[in-house]
Design a protein around this motif. Structure first.
Motif, PDB file in Angstrom:
ATOM      1  N   TRP A  85       0.845  -1.199   0.000  1.00 39.05           N
ATOM      2  CA  TRP A  85       0.000   0.000   0.000  1.00 39.05           C
ATOM      3  C   TRP A  85       0.882   1.252   0.000  1.00 39.05           C
ATOM      4  N   ALA A  86       1.923   1.249   0.848  1.00 39.36           N
ATOM      5  CA  ALA A  86       2.803   2.416   0.945  1.00 39.36           C
ATOM      6  C   ALA A  86       3.553   2.659  -0.359  1.00 39.36           C
ATOM      7  N   SER A  87       3.885   1.569  -1.069  1.00 38.59           N
ATOM      8  CA  SER A  87       4.639   1.726  -2.321  1.00 38.59           C
ATOM      9  C   SER A  87       3.836   2.527  -3.346  1.00 38.59           C
ATOM     10  N   ARG A  88       2.495   2.439  -3.253  1.00 40.04           N
ATOM     11  CA  ARG A  88       1.649   3.196  -4.190  1.00 40.04           C
ATOM     12  C   ARG A  88       1.612   4.680  -3.843  1.00 40.04           C
ATOM     13  N   GLN A  89       1.930   4.988  -2.568  1.00 38.14           N
ATOM     14  CA  GLN A  89       1.971   6.400  -2.154  1.00 38.14           C
ATOM     15  C   GLN A  89       3.373   7.002  -2.341  1.00 38.14           C
ATOM     16  N   THR A  90       4.356   6.148  -2.648  1.00 36.80           N
ATOM     17  CA  THR A  90       5.744   6.612  -2.744  1.00 36.80           C
ATOM     18  C   THR A  90       6.047   7.033  -4.181  1.00 36.80           C
ATOM     19  N   LYS A  91       5.959   8.349  -4.417  1.00 35.86           N
ATOM     20  CA  LYS A  91       6.125   8.851  -5.789  1.00 35.86           C
ATOM     21  C   LYS A  91       7.412   9.652  -5.980  1.00 35.86           C
ATOM     22  N   THR A  92       7.923  10.268  -4.902  1.00 36.17           N
ATOM     23  CA  THR A  92       9.116  11.114  -5.020  1.00 36.17           C
ATOM     24  C   THR A  92      10.213  10.616  -4.079  1.00 36.17           C
ATOM     25  N   ALA A  93      11.410  11.223  -4.217  1.00 37.25           N
ATOM     26  CA  ALA A  93      12.513  10.861  -3.319  1.00 37.25           C
ATOM     27  C   ALA A  93      12.174  11.218  -1.870  1.00 37.25           C
ATOM     28  N   THR A  94      11.459  12.332  -1.663  1.00 38.75           N
ATOM     29  CA  THR A  94      11.051  12.718  -0.300  1.00 38.75           C
ATOM     30  C   THR A  94      10.142  11.656   0.306  1.00 38.75           C
ATOM     31  N   ASP A  95       9.255  11.094  -0.512  1.00 37.65           N
ATOM     32  CA  ASP A  95       8.390  10.009  -0.026  1.00 37.65           C
ATOM     33  C   ASP A  95       9.223   8.795   0.363  1.00 37.65           C
ATOM     34  N   PHE A  96      10.202   8.427  -0.484  1.00 40.08           N
ATOM     35  CA  PHE A  96      11.006   7.217  -0.246  1.00 40.08           C
ATOM     36  C   PHE A  96      11.899   7.380   0.986  1.00 40.08           C
TER      37      PHE A  96
ATOM     38  N   VAL B 153      12.084  -2.613   2.396  1.00 36.21           N
ATOM     39  CA  VAL B 153      12.759  -1.361   2.034  1.00 36.21           C
ATOM     40  C   VAL B 153      12.618  -1.072   0.543  1.00 36.21           C
ATOM     41  N   VAL B 154      12.867  -2.091  -0.270  1.00 34.42           N
ATOM     42  CA  VAL B 154      12.858  -1.890  -1.723  1.00 34.42           C
ATOM     43  C   VAL B 154      11.461  -1.498  -2.200  1.00 34.42           C
ATOM     44  N   VAL B 155      10.436  -2.116  -1.615  1.00 36.69           N
ATOM     45  CA  VAL B 155       9.068  -1.862  -2.083  1.00 36.69           C
ATOM     46  C   VAL B 155       8.449  -0.648  -1.396  1.00 36.69           C
ATOM     47  N   GLY B 156       8.563  -0.557  -0.059  1.00 32.70           N
ATOM     48  CA  GLY B 156       7.793   0.439   0.688  1.00 32.70           C
ATOM     49  C   GLY B 156       8.490   1.736   1.010  1.00 32.70           C
ATOM     50  N   GLY B 157       9.831   1.774   0.980  1.00 35.32           N
ATOM     51  CA  GLY B 157      10.531   2.996   1.360  1.00 35.32           C
ATOM     52  C   GLY B 157      10.231   3.387   2.801  1.00 35.32           C
ATOM     53  N   MET B 158      10.410   4.670   3.111  1.00 34.09           N
ATOM     54  CA  MET B 158      10.233   5.146   4.486  1.00 34.09           C
ATOM     55  C   MET B 158       8.778   5.067   4.946  1.00 34.09           C
ATOM     56  N   LYS B 159       7.829   5.295   4.038  1.00 31.16           N
ATOM     57  CA  LYS B 159       6.413   5.248   4.438  1.00 31.16           C
ATOM     58  C   LYS B 159       6.037   3.853   4.929  1.00 31.16           C
TER      59      LYS B 159
ATOM     60  N   VAL C 272      16.631   6.837  -6.201  1.00 26.22           N
ATOM     61  CA  VAL C 272      15.818   5.823  -5.510  1.00 26.22           C
ATOM     62  C   VAL C 272      16.168   4.425  -6.009  1.00 26.22           C
ATOM     63  N   ARG C 273      16.468   4.302  -7.307  1.00 24.15           N
ATOM     64  CA  ARG C 273      16.842   2.989  -7.866  1.00 24.15           C
ATOM     65  C   ARG C 273      18.151   2.499  -7.230  1.00 24.15           C
ATOM     66  N   VAL C 274      19.126   3.405  -7.077  1.00 20.92           N
ATOM     67  CA  VAL C 274      20.400   3.033  -6.446  1.00 20.92           C
ATOM     68  C   VAL C 274      20.179   2.651  -4.976  1.00 20.92           C
ATOM     69  N   ALA C 275      19.278   3.368  -4.293  1.00 20.44           N
ATOM     70  CA  ALA C 275      18.971   3.033  -2.891  1.00 20.44           C
ATOM     71  C   ALA C 275      18.443   1.608  -2.799  1.00 20.44           C
ATOM     72  N   ARG C 276      17.595   1.233  -3.757  1.00 15.33           N
ATOM     73  CA  ARG C 276      17.016  -0.114  -3.728  1.00 15.33           C
ATOM     74  C   ARG C 276      18.081  -1.183  -4.010  1.00 15.33           C
ATOM     75  N   ILE C 277      18.975  -0.910  -4.950  1.00 17.74           N
ATOM     76  CA  ILE C 277      20.048  -1.870  -5.252  1.00 17.74           C
ATOM     77  C   ILE C 277      20.965  -2.026  -4.037  1.00 17.74           C
ATOM     78  N   SER C 278      21.321  -0.894  -3.390  1.00 19.72           N
ATOM     79  CA  SER C 278      22.238  -0.983  -2.248  1.00 19.72           C
ATOM     80  C   SER C 278      21.591  -1.689  -1.061  1.00 19.72           C
ATOM     81  N   ALA C 279      20.249  -1.629  -0.966  1.00 19.71           N
ATOM     82  CA  ALA C 279      19.557  -2.387   0.092  1.00 19.71           C
ATOM     83  C   ALA C 279      19.817  -3.881  -0.061  1.00 19.71           C
TER      84      ALA C 279
END
Length: 543
Positions: free
Chosen positions: A23-34, A180-186, A401-408
């Motif tokens: 659900w959170a991944s659908r709300q994560t649209k920008t780097a600030t969201d992630f 982390v990869v899917v939901g980010g900070m939210k 954000v893509r690099v953040a997901r790879i480094s996770a």
């Protein structure tokens, strides 16, 4: 019966939290969201999430185990972990929220050369996070063998206890990477809020049950705990683990220094933990950041009072012998207590149900914390190293954000491998090492940056690398890694540093390095410091 129930409850929780993450991944649209959850969380929500991030496997499993095995000395961890929040509240929370955007390095690099400082902060964040991650994974491995009823002579799905622990560590690592990869900070924040609520509820229920068992007579509880611990009256007095008086004057001195070293690391470490610092960016203003720390102190303080009942209750009702038979480091004391209480009150089914619930809460604890840690370290790699150092500030938000997901993925894999070797160590003790590294490498640079006008790039690099290298080297050459029965490599011995916690030397060394690095460099920017000072105190210009 108990295995089926336990696995079912665990799977229900995992499915629920994965649902939140999707659900959170659908709300994560920008780097600030992630990175910062859109900065939309209230003081109470963020306070709950900070509590969820902070009350890790070390708190629930490790501290309860240390109190159950060492009595008075085990509770020192609870006191240190709680007092640390006053340092975070008074010196760091508000200033950091006003000054930065996503990571600790935003504050450090504000008035200095961006690339070298962000590189250093990124390295430090990854090292601290991996130390902390190892503790959570070890807790997960210890928990699962108890959950599935796997002892030395039994198997589950063809796996013995050792193999099952390794498989669990890999499973938890995989799950945290998904969060982390899917939901980010939210997604991570909502998982932490749910987990904090579950953990507080579980600890409260067990505390009430333990006290009710003794008709709320604390004296009877402590008397039984001392009797069944195998240590007698010494169990309720200082000196079982730290400050031990021995025939050797030098051994007594080192034991007392170890206690002092631990205390310094616990009290100063929180204000330098990257995954806690990033939580201050998820709120709209510095005032809300301060409020969220006050909420966190209330939640965490209450929980640490519960650990007294959990630890002494486990010593009294389970017994030291049964605890160490299941897990040498005592990491399963709280779930074993749940099983014993359930058996006493409701018979075999009750024991299975209460064990399953508390174990699911413990798993929730581990998953939420590892997600927060992985997010903090992968954010630092993407935002500080990739975007600012490699791309020189020219990276697009989507690339970052893509690099953040790879480094996770990469950080998760490293933590999984190291955790497999650290299974003999108590998880609260492992977290104390992470605190020592954070206080040595990050805290001097943060405080100098916020409060010392003369501080410069050279000072920042010296303090981060000097504090980090000294802490990691002292741990590597300490009895934690070799030369002791409970070491990571018990059959080898290359240790020469006598203390288990490096904080007493590495923290002052980090501050000293920062001062030397600053003094030997002529670089200084009074205007930038004035701008940072205004921003940190007022929030003017904060994102």
């Amino acid at each position: 019966m108990s295995r089926t129930l336990t696995i079912t409850l665990f799977l229900v929780f995992v499915a629920f939290t994965l649902g939140i993450t999707i659900w959170a991944s659908r709300q994560t649209k920008t780097a600030t969201d992630f990175y910062a959850g859109g900065r939309q969380f209230s003081g109470f929500q963020n306070g709950m999430a900070i509590g969820g991030d902070y009350m890790s496997a070390a708190s629930f499993l490790g501290i309860a185990g240390l109190i159950a095995l060492y009595g008075y000395d085990g509770f020192l961890y609870s006191i240190g972990f709680l007092v640390a929040w006053l340092v975070a509240l008074l010196l760091v929370a508000e200033f950091l929220r006003n000054s930065g955007r996503y990571t600790m390095a935003d504050v450090l690099a504000f008035r200095m050369r961006q690339r070298p400082v962000r590189t250093a902060a990124s390295v430090s964040t990854i090292v601290v996070s991996i130390f902390y991650l190892i503790a959570q994974m070890v807790g997960a491995g210890a928990l699962v063998s108890l959950l599935l009823g796997i002892k030395a002579d039994t198997t589950f799905l063809g796996m013995d206890a050792a193999t099952a622990k390794v498989a669990t560590i890999i499973l938890v690592g995989a799950l945290m990477i998904v969060y982390v990869v899917v939901g980010g900070m939210k997604g991570t924040t909502y998982v932490q809020i749910v987990k904090a609520f579950l953990l507080m509820t579980g600890a409260l229920v067990m505390t009430v049950l333990v006290l009710a068992h003794y008709k709320f007579n604390l004296s009877a509880l402590l008397g039984d705990a001392a009797a069944r611990s195998g240590k007698g009256a010494a169990f309720l007095e200082p000196g079982l683990r730290y400050g031990v008086e021995t025939a050797s004057a030098s051994a007594t001195f080192y034991s007392k220094m170890d206690l002092l070293s631990l205390g310094i690391a616990l009290v100063l470490g929180t204000a330098g933990l990257p995954h806690i610092l990033t939580r201050f960016y998820t709120v709209p203003t510095s005032r809300v950041a301060r409020k969220s720390v006050l909420w966190a102190i209330g939640i965490i303080g209450t929980f640490y009072l519960f650990t007294l009942a959990l630890g002494f209750g486990a010593a009294a009702l389970v017994g030291g012998t049964a605890i160490t038979a299941q897990d040498k480091a005592g990491n399963t004391a709280a779930p074993q207590l749940a099983q014993t209480l359930g058996l006493d009150l409701f018979g075999e089914t009750g024991g299975a149900v209460l064990l399953a619930i508390i174990a699911a809460v413990a798993f929730a604890t581990i998953l939420a914390v590892v997600a927060g840690l992985t997010l903090a370290s992968s954010s630092s790699v993407a935002h500080d190293f990739y975007a600012s150092v490699i791309k020189r500030g020219q990276a697009g938000e989507r690339d970052e954000v893509r690099v953040a997901r790879i480094s996770a993925f990469v950080i998760g894999a490293v933590a999984i491998i190291l955790s497999i070797f650290a299974q003999s160590l108590n998880v609260a003790f492992l977290v104390a090492l992470a605190f020592a590294v954070a206080a040595s490498a990050n805290l001097p640079a943060i405080l100098y940056s916020l409060f010392w006008k003369r501080f410069n790039t050279s000072g920042a690099l010296w303090s981060i690398y000097g504090g980090l290298a000294s802490a990691v080297l002292l741990v590597f050459f300490s009895p934690v890694v070799s030369g002791a029965p409970t070491a990571m490599f018990p059959d080898s011995d290359w240790h020469w540093f006598p203390l288990s916690n490096p904080g007493i030397l590495s923290i002052p060394f980090g501050f000293l390095c920062g001062w030397i690095g600053t003094v030997i460099s002529k670089e200084s920017d009074a205007d930038k410091y004035a701008e940072l000072e205004v921003r940190s105190l007022t929030g003017h210009g904060a994102h």
